[in-house]
Design a protein around this motif. Structure first.
Motif, PDB file in Angstrom:
ATOM      1  N   VAL A  75       0.729  -1.116  -0.104  1.00 49.72           N
ATOM      2  CA  VAL A  75       0.132  -0.068  -0.262  1.00 49.72           C
ATOM      3  C   VAL A  75       1.133   1.387   0.191  1.00 49.72           C
ATOM      4  O   VAL A  75       1.897   1.444   0.678  1.00 49.72           O
ATOM      5  N   GLN A  76       0.439   2.396  -0.663  1.00 53.39           N
ATOM      6  CA  GLN A  76       1.119   3.586  -0.829  1.00 53.39           C
ATOM      7  C   GLN A  76      -0.135   4.731  -0.672  1.00 53.39           C
ATOM      8  O   GLN A  76      -1.191   4.397  -1.312  1.00 53.39           O
ATOM      9  N   ILE A  77       0.189   5.770   0.151  1.00 47.44           N
ATOM     10  CA  ILE A  77      -1.208   6.306   0.574  1.00 47.44           C
ATOM     11  C   ILE A  77      -0.843   7.547   0.044  1.00 47.44           C
ATOM     12  O   ILE A  77       0.261   8.466  -0.065  1.00 47.44           O
ATOM     13  N   LEU A 104      -3.381  17.528   2.140  1.00 50.00           N
ATOM     14  CA  LEU A 104      -2.064  16.428   2.814  1.00 50.00           C
ATOM     15  C   LEU A 104      -1.941  15.628   4.687  1.00 50.00           C
ATOM     16  O   LEU A 104      -1.518  14.828   4.938  1.00 50.00           O
ATOM     17  N   ALA A 105      -1.487  16.806   4.616  1.00 56.30           N
ATOM     18  CA  ALA A 105      -0.899  16.928   6.542  1.00 56.30           C
ATOM     19  C   ALA A 105      -1.894  16.440   7.141  1.00 56.30           C
ATOM     20  O   ALA A 105      -1.287  15.657   8.164  1.00 56.30           O
ATOM     21  N   ILE A 115       3.226   9.498   4.159  1.00 57.96           N
ATOM     22  CA  ILE A 115       2.225   9.973   2.595  1.00 57.96           C
ATOM     23  C   ILE A 115       2.811  10.971   0.995  1.00 57.96           C
ATOM     24  O   ILE A 115       4.269  11.421   1.288  1.00 57.96           O
ATOM     25  N   THR A 116       2.232  10.651   0.031  1.00 57.01           N
ATOM     26  CA  THR A 116       2.788  11.394  -0.493  1.00 57.01           C
ATOM     27  C   THR A 116       1.734  12.081  -1.674  1.00 57.01           C
ATOM     28  O   THR A 116       0.348  11.991  -1.522  1.00 57.01           O
TER      29      THR A 116
END
Length: 235
Positions: A75-77, A104-105, A115-116
């Protein structure tokens, strides 16, 4: 509140086992027992903040991560690096005046910092993308409520947000089904523990918090959704 929705993008992969003059090809039986485990599906989880009324529904995001972990997914968030539409005081359900936050924050709270920015998401690197519900999906990703996301971007898609009648308050957001139909999509009635699979478009949806019910029912429905997503990826 919004249903969880999933957009699945299958990827093709191949593996070659090179043989050299120094090694003989293993027998079919040996190959069967010595084969490496299959890699898990690569899944992008797209968040829209932290908190049901102005971001991602935290319980939905957490349940998705648990089921993906159990399914062996990688998983990539991601989340958009933009200001929130507004900030809601969740004790009152009202906007907090003169307060601003970054999507995003805020999403990084759920992601534990890993996170990206959504701008860096490349569909070719993932087998599927999952969008948890919460009003943030409507306020920070689109101009409409989250279950309509797939209906807005995929013509004729089949999705579910649960039932189409409020049924005494059990389905308080049942009117969303009409918004889905108005966009030319097909709404499929499902229970909270169920998921609907649109095989043609490879989209999986489940009602989640569209239904007023016990938390474990929400969790079970999300589990059904994740299971179907991973099956569609073939991983």
């Amino acid at each position: 509140m919004a249903a969880v929705r999933v957009l699945v993008a299958p990827r093709l992969a191949s593996a070659l086992l090179p043989l050299s003059r120094y090694h003989r090809a293993p027998s079919q039986r040996a190959a069967l027992h010595s084969s490496a485990p299959r890699p898990g599906a690569r899944v992008a989880l797209v968040l829209s903040g932290c908190g049901v009324y102005d971001g991602t529904e935290i319980h939905e995001a957490s349940a998705i991560l648990v089921h993906l972990s159990r399914g062996g997914a990688e998983v990539q968030i991601f989340a958009p690096d933009v200001p929130q539409m507004h900030v809601i005081d969740h004790t009152k359900g009202e906007p907090s005046e003169r307060e601003s936050r970054n999507v995003l924050a805020e999403s990084a709270r759920i992601a534990r910092g890993k996170i990206t920015s959504l701008a860096q998401l490349n569909a070719a690197n993932h087998d599927a993308a999952i969008f948890p519900g919460g009003f943030g999906a409507a306020k920070n990703l689109l101009c409409c409520i989250a279950p309509v996301l797939a209906a807005k971007v995929i013509k004729g898609v089949e999705v579910t947000v649960g039932h189409e009648q409020e049924e005494g308050g059990k389905w308080p957001y049942a009117g969303t089904a009409e918004a889905i139909k108005a966009l030319g999509a097909k709404h499929c009635v499902k229970g909270v523990t169920e998921a609907h699979v649109d095989q043609k478009n490879k989209v999986v949806t489940t009602p989640a918090f569209m239904c007023e019910t016990a938390l474990h029912h929400i969790h079970d429905g999300i589990g059904a959704m994740v299971k179907n997503v991973l099956e569609l990826t073939g991983k």
